[in-house]
Design a protein around this motif. Structure first.
Motif, mmCIF file in Angstrom:
data_model
loop_
_atom_site.group_PDB
_atom_site.id
_atom_site.type_symbol
_atom_site.label_atom_id
_atom_site.label_comp_id
_atom_site.label_asym_id
_atom_site.label_seq_id
_atom_site.Cartn_x
_atom_site.Cartn_y
_atom_site.Cartn_z
ATOM 1 N N UNK A 44 0.753 -1.159 0.071
ATOM 2 C CA UNK A 44 -0.143 -0.019 0.121
ATOM 3 C C UNK A 44 0.644 1.482 -0.094
ATOM 4 N N UNK A 45 0.854 2.099 -1.155
ATOM 5 C CA UNK A 45 1.659 3.246 -0.876
ATOM 6 C C UNK A 45 1.038 4.186 0.071
ATOM 7 N N UNK B 66 -5.459 -7.103 -5.138
ATOM 8 C CA UNK B 66 -6.202 -6.233 -4.069
ATOM 9 C C UNK B 66 -5.341 -4.937 -3.828
ATOM 10 N N UNK B 67 -6.171 -3.733 -3.847
ATOM 11 C CA UNK B 67 -5.664 -2.473 -3.816
ATOM 12 C C UNK B 67 -5.782 -1.976 -2.554
ATOM 13 N N UNK B 68 -4.971 -0.976 -2.209
ATOM 14 C CA UNK B 68 -5.168 -0.231 -1.054
ATOM 15 C C UNK B 68 -4.086 0.846 -0.453
ATOM 16 N N UNK B 69 -4.127 1.383 0.533
ATOM 17 C CA UNK B 69 -3.150 2.400 0.713
ATOM 18 C C UNK B 69 -3.051 2.547 2.275
ATOM 19 N N UNK B 70 -1.823 3.247 2.794
ATOM 20 C CA UNK B 70 -1.417 3.152 3.975
ATOM 21 C C UNK B 70 -1.442 4.591 4.668
ATOM 22 N N UNK B 71 -1.981 4.573 5.906
ATOM 23 C CA UNK B 71 -2.074 5.963 6.414
ATOM 24 C C UNK B 71 -0.939 6.785 6.622
ATOM 25 N N UNK B 72 0.251 5.877 6.871
ATOM 26 C CA UNK B 72 1.420 6.454 7.263
ATOM 27 C C UNK B 72 1.733 7.453 8.143
ATOM 28 N N UNK B 73 1.445 6.978 9.303
ATOM 29 C CA UNK B 73 1.477 7.751 10.212
ATOM 30 C C UNK B 73 2.243 9.088 10.537
ATOM 31 N N UNK C 213 -5.983 12.877 3.236
ATOM 32 C CA UNK C 213 -5.914 11.396 2.637
ATOM 33 C C UNK C 213 -6.847 11.341 1.279
ATOM 34 N N UNK C 214 -8.020 11.889 1.323
ATOM 35 C CA UNK C 214 -8.722 11.954 0.438
ATOM 36 C C UNK C 214 -8.258 12.506 -0.837
ATOM 37 N N UNK C 215 -7.638 13.658 -0.707
ATOM 38 C CA UNK C 215 -7.143 14.323 -1.754
ATOM 39 C C UNK C 215 -6.157 13.410 -2.696
ATOM 40 N N UNK C 216 -5.133 12.868 -1.806
ATOM 41 C CA UNK C 216 -4.039 12.099 -2.329
ATOM 42 C C UNK C 216 -4.307 10.536 -2.754
ATOM 43 N N UNK C 217 -5.357 10.137 -1.985
ATOM 44 C CA UNK C 217 -5.788 8.890 -2.441
ATOM 45 C C UNK C 217 -6.554 9.051 -3.835
ATOM 46 N N UNK C 218 -7.180 10.005 -4.182
ATOM 47 C CA UNK C 218 -7.642 10.400 -5.338
ATOM 48 C C UNK C 218 -6.432 10.321 -6.547
ATOM 49 N N UNK D 287 -8.892 -1.473 0.371
ATOM 50 C CA UNK D 287 -8.737 -1.196 1.669
ATOM 51 C C UNK D 287 -7.821 -0.175 2.001
ATOM 52 N N UNK D 288 -8.127 0.329 3.233
ATOM 53 C CA UNK D 288 -7.088 1.592 3.856
ATOM 54 C C UNK D 288 -6.647 0.959 5.194
ATOM 55 N N UNK D 289 -5.380 1.256 5.432
ATOM 56 C CA UNK D 289 -5.149 0.701 6.784
ATOM 57 C C UNK D 289 -5.914 1.456 8.070
ATOM 58 N N UNK D 290 -6.808 2.373 7.755
ATOM 59 C CA UNK D 290 -7.163 2.872 9.052
ATOM 60 C C UNK D 290 -8.917 2.407 8.801
ATOM 61 N N UNK D 291 -9.209 1.363 7.727
ATOM 62 C CA UNK D 291 -10.599 1.044 7.833
ATOM 63 C C UNK D 291 -11.011 0.486 9.069
ATOM 64 N N UNK D 292 -12.331 0.402 9.170
ATOM 65 C CA UNK D 292 -12.881 -0.374 10.552
ATOM 66 C C UNK D 292 -12.501 -1.897 10.474
ATOM 67 N N UNK D 293 -12.322 -2.374 9.342
ATOM 68 C CA UNK D 293 -11.956 -3.863 9.537
ATOM 69 C C UNK D 293 -10.563 -4.140 9.948
ATOM 70 N N UNK D 294 -9.812 -3.234 9.217
ATOM 71 C CA UNK D 294 -8.407 -3.326 9.517
ATOM 72 C C UNK D 294 -8.130 -2.964 10.913
ATOM 73 N N UNK D 295 -8.871 -1.706 11.495
ATOM 74 C CA UNK D 295 -8.636 -1.517 13.107
ATOM 75 C C UNK D 295 -9.062 -2.535 13.841
ATOM 76 N N UNK D 296 -10.311 -3.210 13.546
ATOM 77 C CA UNK D 296 -10.341 -4.462 14.286
ATOM 78 C C UNK D 296 -9.259 -5.472 14.546
#
Length: 887
Positions: free
Chosen positions: A44-45, A79-86, A120-125, A144-153
């Motif tokens: 995930x970038x 499967x695509x996705x991105x990282x929140x990259x704290x 996040x929304x700007x750069x994800x687009x 997916x995104x690393x801060x999605x609810x499912x991944x947070x769980x």
């Protein structure tokens, strides 16, 4: 179907194509339960900015793999996705806010996080638009995104489970501190750079007035936190001061002189000051000394922003480096500065902020790595091992796991997974997936290291911890991970040990490691050098297919690649060549139907139709399919690309397409239809082979060729058809080609135009070849333009003739009046040297006992055949030189 334009224009070809693919849902898994699953999760970038060439390379390789597997009938998921990259993302947002005169503290945590989500929304687009430009066949329904609810769980469950097993703990230790970002860093987030520094030699007075001790330090600002000085118990120089006390300058604190093995008698003065809150080695020393009953304190003299705190006496509130200057100046004035030794030493810098890292005593959360690392190492010796390509990176992985330290996972940030731990006023702590019941509980304000959540990426994205989730059951473990060698430690290692711990499975079967993109001079691309290349700019000029071709063919697994516009020009030229061949074939296709094409191909395979050149090209196609498929499976895309390039440009375009003109310009309509069928069929197979690498142009041409219904994305990948193989046809046509090339070369040597007829004599030493050449002399007539053509085993070399020595064939062109004998002898002497060089190489190989003993028999036999062939060519050339020398 529209006619292809006269010139390849990537902008026209690529426009709207990606949207058509998405609308047709061709990137989703097939859903065929009988098909073997094949899955890749995208690395995930970070949502910190635009994608660079390294991302383009990484994703191109993944797309090649998944497109090929999809065409081969696998049930594929990419499967695509991105990282929140704290820390990286928070730093970017804070930088934007600073430009507006705002800090995160002005906004507060909740409002600040709203700003980060906007970012996040700007750069994800932006990233998704770039993925589209690259033509990546991703299944966006599963993004997916690393801060999605499912991944947070999943993150919370892993944290709690590791805590309950004692693998996660909270403690006060020396960690790497980034004073700019004000957060802890793990060891691998620290970059070490050589910088100019100094050893400052300072004296501390003995409290009893009996003298001084001299110490040397590179960080004099930390002396305000000294709690002891140590010497080696065996050091005879200091036996009389052991047990005494010295006075720390400026704070006038008396500290003991103790003994510990950390004091090196051979280094410096042999006396070491101990500052446990600011040095990891000193921390260990104090742990040992306190275990002996010394009860030494931990004194932190710095704030989290790198300024000195209230315990730093008169230097409080100064920046640490300004405090260093002031302390040295005052020690000098006090007569306690002995000398300054200039030197260059390695200093840790924050990977994200660039600030000099400060070793600092801090309460943090850690993952205990001992058992996790042992399990990962042990797994590499089982059938469940992760296979690295190239294999040497398995050693890199194992060595790092053998030497890994406990992993500091807490970060003093607001953007990320907040640590699932709560505290109350009574000093109690609760760790759980949900908040404790009752009032008075406050959640830990720290967040987890970004790599903690991305370590779960292969299975958290598939629905884990719900082990009944359909994707988890179907597509995990994943098949292949593609990534750069620079994050084996950051990410690959952590995915492996977390996956083994929580799923008892490796996260992926294979790991393809690629290198870095460098500029033409071999330098790493960076902002500081200003040598970075935006892949979108390259696509705008050359098209995505050209960039993908360059990236897939640039290097072998594990190797770096150098970007150059010269290579991009070559990539575009190759695609333009394919375009022009395709245009020619489509224009000559006339009314040929798909059914007739396949029927004619079957007849050629059965030798009931077609000619020897048709059978030759189908045999070469078989060889290419075999070579490309095997190299794709080994991730040797450069080797596959070379095979494709040679077949398309040399065998197909330069030779077969030209040879077909002998038929297409003739009168036999039935033969013409067969030839058109072979042209169309081979082009179709080429498009399918190329499609994983250059999807846009191949789809465009395929639609115009009209041989298949639907998209190439889901078309069947070419397979070797044994009935196509005709070794005799290959032997004959290769000799035919060699003769045509040799005659053309000889004509060029003596400036004889191709349009001028010349007598040609071909002496044969093989009955099969002689019969073949006589049967196919029409090709020699068309492509060598002979005045007379004689093919025989009984030919005597004319006295004055240009000569070419080939396998089983000698060619003579009697060019009276044009031949300069001395020039011809010189040319043949060069040929003789060439054959001698080839002989030497093959003889060395065959005289190597290890090669002969270990190589497959067929490989040895091939080398022996080459040796015999080169010897014949050498002998024939030598004899011809001797004949000419007599004239």
């Amino acid at each position: 179907m529209t006619e292809l334009s006269t010139k390849f224009n990537p902008t026209e070809v690529e426009a709207g194509r990606y949207d058509k693919w998405l609308a047709a849902d061709v990137f989703k898994p097939s859903g065929d339960k009988k098909a073997k699953p094949y899955s890749i999760v995208i690395p995930p970038p970070n949502v910190t900015g635009k994608l660079h060439l390294g991302h383009a390379w990484d994703t191109t390789l993944q797309d090649i793999i998944i497109r090929a597997k999809r065409m081969q009938g696998y049930d594929t998921l990419w499967l695509p996705g991105m990282d929140h990259a704290g820390i990286a993302t928070q730093a970017k947002v804070e930088e934007r806010l600073r430009e507006q005169g705002i800090s995160r503290y002005d906004l507060g945590r909740e409002k600040f996080l709203e700003k980060v989500w906007e970012w996040k929304d700007e750069y994800a687009a932006t990233i998704k638009a770039q993925w589209g430009k690259m033509g990546l066949s991703l299944d966006y329904s599963r993004e997916r995104f690393t801060l999605d609810d499912g991944l947070s769980k999943a993150v919370k469950k892993v944290f709690v489970k590791l805590y309950e097993k004692g693998f996660i703990y909270r403690g006060e230790f020396i960690i790497n501190w980034d004073p700019a970002a004000r957060t802890a860093l793990s060891d691998i987030e620290v970059i070490h750079k050589d910088v100019e520094g100094a050893f400052y030699h300072i004296t501390y007075p003995l409290a009893d007035g009996s003298g001084n001790v001299e110490i040397a330090t590179t960080r004099p600002e930390t002396l305000l936190g000294d709690v002891a000085v140590i010497v080696n118990a065996k050091d005879e120089r200091y036996q009389d001061i052991i047990g005494k006390t010295v006075t720390v300058p400026f704070v006038n604190r008396e500290i003991p002189v103790l003994t510990d093995e950390h004091a090196d008698m051979e280094k410096g003065t042999g006396v070491v000051k101990i500052t446990p809150a600011h040095d990891p080695n000193d921390f260990d020393v104090v742990e040992r000394l306190n275990a002996q009953g010394h009860n030494l304190p931990m004194i932190n003299v710095m704030n989290d922003d790198g300024t000195m705190n209230e315990l730093a006496a008169e230097f409080a509130d100064m920046d640490r480096f300004e405090a260093r200057k002031q302390i040295i100046a005052k020690l000098d004035a006090m007569g306690q500065l002995v000398k300054i030794e200039k030197m260059v030493h390695s200093v840790g810098h924050s990977e994200r902020s660039g600030a000099v890292v400060e070793p600092r005593l801090s309460t943090q959360w850690f993952v205990k790595m001992d058992e996790l690392a042992k399990n990962a190492i042990a797994n590499q010796k089982t059938d469940n091992a992760v296979e690295f390509f190239p294999p040497r990176f398995n050693d890199t992985f194992t060595q790092w796991m053998e030497n890994v330290h406990d992993w500091v996972i807490s970060r003093q940030l607001w953007w990320g997974h907040q640590i699932p731990a709560w505290y109350n006023a009574d000093g109690e702590m609760y760790v759980g997936e949900t908040a404790p019941e009752g009032d008075g509980w406050t959640q830990d304000s720290d967040v987890l290291d970004t790599w903690f959540s991305s370590a779960l990426w292969p299975f958290s994205t598939m629905g884990w911890p719900d082990e009944a989730a359909q994707d988890f059951k179907r597509y995990f473990p994943t098949s292949t991970l593609v990534t750069g060698y620079d994050i084996i430690f950051f990410w690959v290692s952590r995915m492996i040990f977390q996956s083994l711990e929580f799923t008892n499975e490796r996260p992926f079967k294979d790991v393809l490691i690629h290198g870095l993109i460098r500029d033409e001079e071999g330098r790493k691309m960076s902002k500081s050098l200003g040598n970075g290349i935006d892949p979108m700019d390259v696509i705008e000029k050359y098209g995505a297919d050209a960039l993908r071709w360059f990236l897939s063919n640039g290097s072998a697994p594990g190797q770096d690649v150098r970007f150059s516009y010269e290579k991009m020009d070559a990539a575009w030229n190759f695609i333009n060549k394919i375009w022009n061949i395709s245009r020619y074939i489509i224009m000559n296709k006339e009314t040929l139907s798909a059914a007739d094409t396949y029927a004619n191909i079957d007849k050629v395979a059965q030798k009931t139709a077609g000619n020897v050149t048709d059978r030759w090209i189908l045999t070469k196609l078989n060889e290419t399919i075999d070579h490309v498929t095997k190299n794709f499976d080994k991730f040797e895309f450069g080797e596959a690309g070379r095979a494709l390039y040679n077949f398309i440009w040399e065998d197909f375009a330069n030779w077969y397409v030209e040879l077909t003109k002998e038929v297409l310009y003739g009168e036999d309509e039935a033969e013409k239809e067969v030839t058109r069928s072979v042209l169309v069929y081979v082009l179709d197979q080429i498009l399918r082979l190329l499609h994983p690498i250059m999807p846009f142009v191949t789809e465009e041409i395929s639609e115009n060729l009209g041989l298949i219904d639907g998209s190439l994305v889901v078309a069947a990948y070419p397979e070797v058809r044994p009935e196509f193989t005709d070794d005799a046809a290959v032997r004959g046509v290769e000799v035919l080609k060699d003769i045509i090339k040799s005659v053309r070369n000889i004509r060029a040597e003596v400036n004889t135009a191709p349009s001028k007829t010349v007598p040609i004599l071909i002496k044969t030493e093989n009955a099969e070849i002689e019969a073949f050449l006589k049967e196919n002399s029409n090709y020699l007539t068309r492509f060598t333009n002979p005045e007379t053509l004689e093919i025989s085993a009984d030919i005597t070399a004319p006295a004055q003739a240009m000569t070419a020595v080939l396998s089983n064939v000698d060619i003579y062109l009697p060019l009276a009046g044009l031949l300069n004998i001395s020039d011809e002898i010189a040319r043949l002497t060069k040929e003789l040297a060439k054959w001698q060089k080839e002989l030497d190489m093959v003889s060395r190989k065959l005289s190597n006992e290890k090669f002969v003993a270990n190589a497959k028999p067929e490989v040895v036999a091939k080398e022996q055949a080459k040796q015999a062939d080169y010897q014949t060519k050498f002998d024939t050339t030598q004899a011809r030189i001797a004949e000419l020398e007599k004239l």
